[in-house]
Enzyme design. Structure first.
Site, short mmCIF file in Angstrom:
data_model
loop_
_atom_site.label_atom_id
_atom_site.label_comp_id
_atom_site.label_asym_id
_atom_site.label_seq_id
_atom_site.Cartn_x
_atom_site.Cartn_y
_atom_site.Cartn_z
N LYS A 8 2.34 2.51 -10.53
CA LYS A 8 3.68 2.99 -10.50
C LYS A 8 4.62 2.63 -9.53
CE LYS A 8 2.45 7.34 -9.45
NZ LYS A 8 1.02 7.46 -9.46
N ARG A 155 -4.41 1.47 2.87
CA ARG A 155 -3.66 2.79 3.07
C ARG A 155 -5.17 3.64 3.16
NH1 ARG A 155 0.65 3.74 -1.46
NH2 ARG A 155 -0.64 5.81 -1.73
N ARG A 166 -7.61 12.65 -5.09
CA ARG A 166 -6.35 12.69 -5.50
C ARG A 166 -6.15 12.71 -7.10
NH1 ARG A 166 -4.33 7.24 -3.13
NH2 ARG A 166 -2.55 7.37 -4.16
#
Ligand SMILES: [Zn+2]
Length: 211
Positions: A8, A155, A166
Protein backbone atom coordinates in the site's frame (compact mmCIF):
# COMPACT_ATOMS: atom_id res chain seq x y z
CA UNK A 1 -6.75 -0.98 1.15
CA UNK A 2 -5.18 -4.39 1.53
CA UNK A 3 -3.55 -6.55 4.17
CA UNK A 4 -0.32 -5.40 5.82
CA UNK A 5 2.59 -5.92 3.42
CA UNK A 6 0.46 -5.77 0.28
CA UNK A 7 2.45 -2.76 -0.91
CA UNK A 8 0.00 0.00 0.00
CA UNK A 9 2.66 2.52 1.03
CA UNK A 10 4.82 2.05 -2.07
CA UNK A 11 1.85 2.17 -4.43
CA UNK A 12 0.49 5.20 -2.58
CA UNK A 13 3.63 7.19 -3.28
CA UNK A 14 3.42 6.35 -7.00
CA UNK A 15 -0.24 7.41 -7.12
CA UNK A 16 0.38 10.71 -5.38
CA UNK A 17 3.31 11.49 -7.68
CA UNK A 18 1.35 10.78 -10.85
CA UNK A 19 -1.88 12.50 -9.85
CA UNK A 20 -0.19 15.25 -7.82
CA UNK A 21 -2.09 14.86 -4.60
CA UNK A 22 -1.04 14.66 -0.96
CA UNK A 23 -0.72 11.23 0.66
CA UNK A 24 -2.31 10.95 4.06
CA UNK A 25 -0.70 7.96 5.73
CA UNK A 26 -1.74 7.38 9.32
CA UNK A 27 1.23 5.06 9.91
CA UNK A 28 3.67 7.69 8.68
CA UNK A 29 1.96 10.46 10.67
CA UNK A 30 2.19 8.38 13.84
CA UNK A 31 5.85 7.56 13.20
CA UNK A 32 6.64 11.24 12.53
CA UNK A 33 4.84 12.28 15.71
CA UNK A 34 6.73 9.60 17.63
CA UNK A 35 10.11 10.72 16.27
CA UNK A 36 9.21 14.31 17.17
CA UNK A 37 8.46 13.17 20.73
CA UNK A 38 4.79 14.18 20.54
CA UNK A 39 2.46 12.42 22.98
CA UNK A 40 0.01 11.32 20.26
CA UNK A 41 2.90 9.51 18.55
CA UNK A 42 4.21 7.94 21.76
CA UNK A 43 0.70 6.69 22.62
CA UNK A 44 0.14 5.34 19.13
CA UNK A 45 3.49 3.51 19.01
CA UNK A 46 2.50 1.48 22.08
CA UNK A 47 -0.22 -0.11 19.94
CA UNK A 48 1.72 -0.26 16.67
CA UNK A 49 4.86 -2.00 17.92
CA UNK A 50 2.85 -5.03 19.07
CA UNK A 51 0.95 -5.18 15.79
CA UNK A 52 -2.25 -3.75 17.27
CA UNK A 53 -4.45 -1.09 15.73
CA UNK A 54 -4.25 2.39 17.22
CA UNK A 55 -7.59 3.25 18.86
CA UNK A 56 -10.28 4.74 16.65
CA UNK A 57 -10.35 8.01 18.64
CA UNK A 58 -6.64 8.76 18.25
CA UNK A 59 -6.61 7.71 14.60
CA UNK A 60 -9.70 9.68 13.64
CA UNK A 61 -8.31 12.77 15.34
CA UNK A 62 -4.96 12.71 13.53
CA UNK A 63 -6.76 12.27 10.16
CA UNK A 64 -9.31 14.98 10.91
CA UNK A 65 -6.55 17.48 11.70
CA UNK A 66 -4.66 16.50 8.54
CA UNK A 67 -7.72 16.82 6.28
CA UNK A 68 -8.22 20.38 7.51
CA UNK A 69 -4.99 21.52 5.84
CA UNK A 70 -5.37 23.47 2.61
CA UNK A 71 -3.73 20.96 0.25
CA UNK A 72 -6.68 18.54 0.47
CA UNK A 73 -9.28 20.73 -1.27
CA UNK A 74 -8.78 19.27 -4.77
CA UNK A 75 -7.76 15.70 -4.04
CA UNK A 76 -5.96 13.46 -1.56
CA UNK A 77 -5.06 9.83 -1.02
CA UNK A 78 -5.68 7.97 2.22
CA UNK A 79 -3.15 5.24 3.01
CA UNK A 80 -3.86 2.95 5.97
CA UNK A 81 -7.10 4.65 6.89
CA UNK A 82 -9.88 3.74 7.54
CA UNK A 83 -9.04 0.39 9.12
CA UNK A 84 -12.29 -0.31 10.95
CA UNK A 85 -15.95 0.25 10.11
CA UNK A 86 -16.10 2.78 12.97
CA UNK A 87 -13.29 4.74 11.31
CA UNK A 88 -15.07 4.60 7.95
CA UNK A 89 -18.21 6.06 9.52
CA UNK A 90 -16.14 8.81 11.18
CA UNK A 91 -14.48 9.51 7.82
CA UNK A 92 -17.89 9.92 6.18
CA UNK A 93 -18.66 12.64 8.72
CA UNK A 94 -15.35 14.42 8.04
CA UNK A 95 -15.99 14.32 4.28
CA UNK A 96 -19.46 15.80 4.66
CA UNK A 97 -17.95 18.62 6.76
CA UNK A 98 -15.41 19.44 4.04
CA UNK A 99 -17.94 18.98 1.22
CA UNK A 100 -15.88 16.17 -0.27
CA UNK A 101 -16.29 12.48 -1.08
CA UNK A 102 -14.38 9.31 -1.97
CA UNK A 103 -14.06 8.48 -5.69
CA UNK A 104 -12.49 5.07 -5.34
CA UNK A 105 -11.30 2.51 -2.83
CA UNK A 106 -8.50 0.36 -4.22
CA UNK A 107 -8.08 -3.04 -2.62
CA UNK A 108 -4.73 -4.77 -3.21
CA UNK A 109 -5.22 -8.54 -3.03
CA UNK A 110 -2.43 -10.76 -1.69
CA UNK A 111 -1.83 -14.15 -0.05
CA UNK A 112 -0.52 -14.56 3.50
CA UNK A 113 2.65 -16.40 2.38
CA UNK A 114 3.63 -13.58 0.09
CA UNK A 115 2.89 -11.04 2.82
CA UNK A 116 5.09 -12.71 5.44
CA UNK A 117 7.98 -12.95 3.04
CA UNK A 118 7.64 -9.31 2.04
CA UNK A 119 7.32 -7.83 5.48
CA UNK A 120 10.25 -9.66 7.00
CA UNK A 121 12.44 -8.35 4.18
CA UNK A 122 11.14 -4.81 4.31
CA UNK A 123 13.36 -1.91 5.32
CA UNK A 124 12.21 1.67 5.78
CA UNK A 125 14.10 4.98 5.70
CA UNK A 126 14.18 6.67 9.09
CA UNK A 127 14.21 10.11 7.52
CA UNK A 128 11.84 10.12 4.50
CA UNK A 129 9.83 6.90 4.92
CA UNK A 130 10.87 5.37 1.57
CA UNK A 131 10.55 1.58 1.61
CA UNK A 132 12.94 -1.08 0.32
CA UNK A 133 12.94 -4.85 0.05
CA UNK A 134 16.10 -6.86 0.63
CA UNK A 135 15.43 -8.97 -2.46
CA UNK A 136 13.19 -7.06 -4.84
CA UNK A 137 13.93 -3.41 -4.21
CA UNK A 138 17.41 -3.15 -2.76
CA UNK A 139 19.06 0.20 -2.02
CA UNK A 140 22.24 1.00 -4.01
CA UNK A 141 24.25 1.20 -0.79
CA UNK A 142 23.48 -1.31 1.97
CA UNK A 143 21.41 0.24 4.78
CA UNK A 144 21.28 3.70 3.16
CA UNK A 145 18.28 5.40 1.50
CA UNK A 146 18.66 6.16 -2.23
CA UNK A 147 16.41 9.19 -1.96
CA UNK A 148 17.80 11.08 1.03
CA UNK A 149 20.78 9.05 2.35
CA UNK A 150 18.86 8.39 5.57
CA UNK A 151 19.42 5.25 7.63
CA UNK A 152 17.29 2.18 6.79
CA UNK A 153 15.75 0.09 9.57
CA UNK A 154 13.27 -2.73 10.11
CA UNK A 155 10.01 -1.48 11.56
CA UNK A 156 9.19 -3.07 14.92
CA UNK A 157 5.78 -4.08 13.61
CA UNK A 158 7.43 -6.08 10.79
CA UNK A 159 8.66 -8.86 13.11
CA UNK A 160 7.12 -12.33 12.62
CA UNK A 161 4.84 -12.27 15.68
CA UNK A 162 3.69 -8.78 14.98
CA UNK A 163 2.97 -9.56 11.33
CA UNK A 164 0.89 -12.58 12.35
CA UNK A 165 -1.11 -10.43 14.71
CA UNK A 166 -1.61 -7.71 12.11
CA UNK A 167 -2.93 -10.24 9.61
CA UNK A 168 -5.41 -11.59 12.19
CA UNK A 169 -6.60 -8.09 12.99
CA UNK A 170 -6.88 -7.31 9.30
CA UNK A 171 -9.13 -10.35 8.78
CA UNK A 172 -11.47 -9.49 11.66
CA UNK A 173 -11.55 -5.69 11.70
CA UNK A 174 -10.51 -4.34 8.32
CA UNK A 175 -11.93 -6.90 5.90
CA UNK A 176 -15.55 -5.99 6.78
CA UNK A 177 -14.77 -2.58 5.29
CA UNK A 178 -14.60 -4.12 1.84
CA UNK A 179 -18.31 -4.81 2.00
CA UNK A 180 -18.96 -1.32 3.30
CA UNK A 181 -17.38 0.20 0.18
CA UNK A 182 -18.51 -2.47 -2.22
CA UNK A 183 -22.12 -1.65 -1.29
CA UNK A 184 -21.43 1.89 -2.47
CA UNK A 185 -20.02 0.76 -5.79
CA UNK A 186 -16.61 2.41 -5.30
CA UNK A 187 -14.50 -0.66 -4.47
CA UNK A 188 -11.92 -1.84 -7.05
CA UNK A 189 -9.73 -4.96 -6.68
CA UNK A 190 -6.18 -5.12 -7.99
CA UNK A 191 -3.98 -8.25 -7.99
CA UNK A 192 -1.08 -7.44 -5.64
CA UNK A 193 0.85 -10.65 -6.31
CA UNK A 194 2.11 -9.46 -9.68
CA UNK A 195 5.25 -7.52 -10.46
CA UNK A 196 5.33 -4.24 -8.54
CA UNK A 197 5.15 -2.12 -11.74
CA UNK A 198 2.21 -4.14 -13.06
CA UNK A 199 0.27 -3.49 -9.85
CA UNK A 200 0.89 0.23 -10.31
CA UNK A 201 -0.26 0.00 -13.92
CA UNK A 202 -3.50 -1.71 -12.89
CA UNK A 203 -4.18 0.94 -10.25
CA UNK A 204 -3.59 3.73 -12.79
CA UNK A 205 -6.08 2.07 -15.16
CA UNK A 206 -8.75 2.18 -12.46
CA UNK A 207 -8.02 5.78 -11.51
CA UNK A 208 -7.78 7.05 -15.11
CA UNK A 209 -11.15 5.53 -15.76
CA UNK A 210 -12.97 7.31 -12.94
CA UNK A 211 -11.28 10.69 -13.30
ZN1 LIG B 1 15.09 8.46 2.76
Amino acid sequence: MGPPGAGKGSQASRITTKYEMPSISTGQMFRDAYNAGESIGINAMEFIKDGNLVSDDITNEIVRLRLHKEDTTTSFLLDGFPRTVAQAIALDGMLVDMDSNLDAVINILSSHDVLFERMEQRRVCKKCGATYHLRFKTPSVDGVCDVCSGELYQREDDSHESVKRRLEIYETKTKPLLEYYSDRGILYHVNGMQDFDKVTEDIFLVLDDIK
